[in-house]
Write an enzyme that holds these catalytic residues in place. Structure first.
Site, PDB file in Angstrom:
ATOM      1  N   LYS A 180     -41.160   0.650 -72.420  1.00 45.15           N
ATOM      2  CA  LYS A 180     -40.663   1.310 -71.200  1.00 45.15           C
ATOM      3  C   LYS A 180     -41.731   2.241 -70.624  1.00 45.15           C
ATOM      4  CE  LYS A 180     -36.085   0.153 -70.874  1.00 45.15           C
ATOM      5  NZ  LYS A 180     -34.929   0.599 -71.621  1.00 45.15           N
TER       6      LYS A 180
ATOM      7  N   LYS B  66     -38.438 -11.876 -73.379  1.00 45.68           N
ATOM      8  CA  LYS B  66     -37.016 -11.713 -73.659  1.00 45.68           C
ATOM      9  C   LYS B  66     -36.248 -11.636 -72.337  1.00 45.68           C
ATOM     10  CE  LYS B  66     -35.350  -7.742 -74.314  1.00 45.68           C
ATOM     11  NZ  LYS B  66     -35.048  -6.344 -74.644  1.00 45.68           N
TER      12      LYS B  66
ATOM     13  N   LYS C 231     -32.848  -7.473 -67.784  1.00 47.19           N
ATOM     14  CA  LYS C 231     -32.446  -7.066 -66.430  1.00 47.19           C
ATOM     15  C   LYS C 231     -33.678  -6.698 -65.608  1.00 47.19           C
ATOM     16  CE  LYS C 231     -28.452  -4.965 -68.585  1.00 47.19           C
ATOM     17  NZ  LYS C 231     -28.109  -3.761 -69.332  1.00 47.19           N
TER      18      LYS C 231
HETATM   19  P1  TYM Z   1     -28.817  -2.766 -73.407  1.00 48.79           P
HETATM   20  O1  TYM Z   1     -27.943  -2.259 -72.332  1.00 48.79           O
HETATM   21  O2  TYM Z   1     -30.251  -2.997 -73.113  1.00 48.79           O
HETATM   22  O3  TYM Z   1     -28.273  -4.139 -73.956  1.00 48.79           O
HETATM   23  C1  TYM Z   1     -26.945  -4.299 -74.422  1.00 48.79           C
HETATM   24  C2  TYM Z   1     -26.916  -5.256 -75.614  1.00 48.79           C
HETATM   25  O4  TYM Z   1     -27.467  -6.532 -75.242  1.00 48.79           O
HETATM   26  C3  TYM Z   1     -28.469  -6.926 -76.191  1.00 48.79           C
HETATM   27  N1  TYM Z   1     -29.494  -7.712 -75.488  1.00 48.79           N
HETATM   28  C4  TYM Z   1     -29.895  -8.931 -75.884  1.00 48.79           C
HETATM   29  N2  TYM Z   1     -29.523  -9.722 -76.912  1.00 48.79           N
HETATM   30  C5  TYM Z   1     -30.127 -10.936 -77.018  1.00 48.79           C
HETATM   31  N3  TYM Z   1     -31.097 -11.376 -76.168  1.00 48.79           N
HETATM   32  C6  TYM Z   1     -31.497 -10.621 -75.130  1.00 48.79           C
HETATM   33  N4  TYM Z   1     -32.427 -11.090 -74.287  1.00 48.79           N
HETATM   34  C7  TYM Z   1     -30.895  -9.333 -74.953  1.00 48.79           C
HETATM   35  N5  TYM Z   1     -31.057  -8.340 -74.038  1.00 48.79           N
HETATM   36  C8  TYM Z   1     -30.186  -7.362 -74.383  1.00 48.79           C
HETATM   37  C9  TYM Z   1     -29.026  -5.595 -76.710  1.00 48.79           C
HETATM   38  O5  TYM Z   1     -29.663  -5.760 -77.960  1.00 48.79           O
HETATM   39  C10 TYM Z   1     -27.786  -4.731 -76.784  1.00 48.79           C
HETATM   40  O6  TYM Z   1     -27.094  -4.943 -78.004  1.00 48.79           O
HETATM   41  N6  TYM Z   1     -29.922   1.119 -76.359  1.00 48.79           N
HETATM   42  C11 TYM Z   1     -28.891   0.129 -76.075  1.00 48.79           C
HETATM   43  C12 TYM Z   1     -27.574   0.783 -75.631  1.00 48.79           C
HETATM   44  C13 TYM Z   1     -27.007   1.783 -76.598  1.00 48.79           C
HETATM   45  C14 TYM Z   1     -26.410   1.495 -77.854  1.00 48.79           C
HETATM   46  C15 TYM Z   1     -25.977   2.766 -78.362  1.00 48.79           C
HETATM   47  C16 TYM Z   1     -26.239   0.332 -78.594  1.00 48.79           C
HETATM   48  C17 TYM Z   1     -26.903   3.137 -76.401  1.00 48.79           C
HETATM   49  N7  TYM Z   1     -26.289   3.713 -77.445  1.00 48.79           N
HETATM   50  C18 TYM Z   1     -25.373   2.855 -79.624  1.00 48.79           C
HETATM   51  C19 TYM Z   1     -25.614   0.436 -79.845  1.00 48.79           C
HETATM   52  C20 TYM Z   1     -25.203   1.674 -80.331  1.00 48.79           C
HETATM   53  C21 TYM Z   1     -29.387  -0.754 -74.960  1.00 48.79           C
HETATM   54  O7  TYM Z   1     -30.325  -0.460 -74.299  1.00 48.79           O
HETATM   55  O8  TYM Z   1     -28.641  -1.840 -74.712  1.00 48.79           O
END
Ligand code: TYM
Length: 325
Positions: free
Chosen positions: A112, A192, A195
Site C-alpha cells: 500500500k 491478485k 478492487k
Molecule cells: P479486504 O476488504 O481487503 O478483503 C476482504 C476479504 O477478502 C479476501 N480477499 C481475497 N481472497 C482471495 N482472493 C483474492 N484475490 C482476495 N482479495 C481479497 C481477504 O483476504 C479478506 O478476507 N484487513 C482486512 C479487513 C479486516 C479484517 C479484520 C479481517 C479488518 N479487520 C479482522 C479479519 C479480521 C481486509 O483488508 O480485507
C-alpha cells in the site's frame, strides 16, 4: 458453547469474486457453526484516498452484500466498525505492546505504501493493530480470511501473546481459517484480484458484463491459435471453472483443452454461464436489499448494540489489567 468467529471486509469498492471465494462464501458456510461476528471495517478503509460523499452509501452497500450472499442477521452479528468505538480504544492500548519492527515487516503495508507513495499515513502503518483490536475485543478464536490476511492474523496472535505475558491472560490467540479459494488471481492473470487494480468481476456484474470481461481475460499465454493445444494447469480461467462449474464440465475442459478440442472462446462462454448462474441470485437479492436500506440500517444498529456490550466488557477487563482502574 460455540467458539467465537470474527471477520471483516473494507467498504472500499465493489465486492468481487476474490472476496467471495476467499472469504464470504466461507463466512456463510461457517456462520451457524460458530458464534459469528462480521464487520464492515470503515475506519480501515480511510487509510487510503476515498470519496467522502459516497462513503456512507458504500458502507451500507457492503453490509447489504454480506446479507445478499447469505449471512442472516438473525444467525450472526453484522455491524459497522466505527459504531463500536472500543475497537479504536483497544487499538491504542495494543499499539503499546507491539514493536514498530513487527509492523514494518507487513507485506500489505509495503504494497500500500508503494501504491499510495504520496500518502503513507500513520493509519496505514498501524492498520494491522486496529485489525488485531477488531478480533481481540471479542476474544474471537477463529478468523476466516483470504491468503493476503494471514500475516495480519499471525501478528494478532503475537499481540495477544505479548499483552497476556505482560498484563495477564485476557485474550485467546486467534487462528486464521483459509479456504481453497484463498488467493484468486485477477483477470489479467498477473496479480491478485483486487478492487484497486481493476482486474475484477464484481458480484453485481450482470451476465453480459461477466461475459464481456471474461472475453478479455488472460488464459494460457502459450496458446496462440485455436489449433494449438492448451495447458489448463497454467490457465487462470481453468482455476475459476473449478470454483463455478461442476466437476463434469471441469473434467471435460481439462481433457478438451489439452487436445485442442475446445478453444478459449468457447471455454470462456461456458465459464460465463456457470459464473452467472451462481452470481445472478446474489445480485437479485442484493438489488432487493438495497432498495430498502432502512432495513439494513436497522440490522446494523442491532448488530452494533450487541457488539458494543461485549466490547465494553473486554475494555473493562483491559483497563483494570493495565492498572487504569
Ligand atoms: P479486504 O476488504 O481487503 O478483503 C476482504 C476479504 O477478502 C479476501 N480477499 C481475497 N481472497 C482471495 N482472493 C483474492 N484475490 C482476495 N482479495 C481479497 C481477504 O483476504 C479478506 O478476507 N484487513 C482486512 C479487513 C479486516 C479484517 C479484520 C479481517 C479488518 N479487520 C479482522 C479479519 C479480521 C481486509 O483488508 O480485507
Amino acid at each position: 458453547m460455540k467458539k467465537r468467529l470474527f471477520s471483516g471486509i473494507q467498504p472500499s469498492g465493489d465486492i468481487h469474486i476474490g472476496n467471495y471465494l476467499g472469504a464470504l462464501k466461507n463466512w456463510v458456510a461457517m456462520a451457524r457453526q460458530y458464534d459469528s461476528i462480521f464487520c464492515v471495517v470503515d475506519y480501515h478503509a480511510i487509510t487510503i484516498p476515498y470519496d467522502t460523499a459516497g462513503f456512507r452509501s458504500r458502507i451500507l452497500h457492503t453490509a447489504a452484500m454480506l446479507m445478499a450472499v447469505g449471512l442472516k442477521p438473525e444467525e450472526c452479528k453484522i455491524f459497522v466498525q466505527s459504531h463500536v468505538p472500543e475497537h479504536t480504544e483497544l487499538c491504542w492500548v495494543l499499539s503499546t505492546v507491539i514493536q514498530m519492527g513487527h509492523l514494518e515487516r507487513m507485506i500489505q503495508y509495503k504494497e500500500k505504501s508503494k501504491q499510495h507513495a504520496e500518502n503513507i499515513n500513520v493509519g496505514l502503518f498501524t492498520y494491522p493493530v486496529l485489525q488485531a483490536a477488531d478480533i481481540l475485543i471479542y476474544k474471537a478464536e477463529v478468523v476466516p480470511v483470504g491468503e493476503d490476511q494471514i500475516q495480519h492474523i499471525e501478528l494478532s496472535r503475537e499481540i495477544a501473546r505479548k499483552f497476556n505475558t505482560r498484563f495477564g491472560p485476557i485474550f485467546p490467540e486467534p487462528l486464521e481459517k483459509v479456504s481453497a479459494g484463498a488467493r484468486i488471481m485477477g483477470l489479467d492473470g498477473q496479480a491478485k484480484m483486487s478492487k484497486s487494480l481493476g482486474n475484477t468481476i464484481a458480484l453485481t456484474d450482470t451476465p453480459e458484463i461477466i461475459h464481456q470481461k471474461l472475453k478479455t481475460a488472460v488464459t494460457d499465454v502459450n496458446r496462440k491459435r485455436r489449433s494449438d493445444t492448451g495447458n489448463p494447469d497454467v490457465c487462470n480461467l481453468f482455476t475459476l471453472h473449478k470454483y463455478f462449474s461442476g466437476s463434469e464440465t471441469v473434467d471435460e475442459i481439462n481433457k478438451e483443452c489439452r487436445n485442442a478440442g475446445i478453444g478459449c472462446i468457447d471455454c470462456k462462454t461456458k465459464l460465463a454461464a456457470h459464473m452467472s448462474a451462481e452470481l445472478n441470485p446474489i445480485r437479485e437479492r442484493y438489488n432487493a436489499i438495497v432498495s430498502h436500506t432502512e432495513d439494513v440500517v436497522g440490522h446494523l444498529e442491532s448488530g452494533a448494540n450487541q457488539c458494543r456490550e461485549m466490547a465494553r466488557q473486554t475494555m473493562g477487563e483491559v483497563r483494570s489489567a493495565i492498572g487504569i482502574r
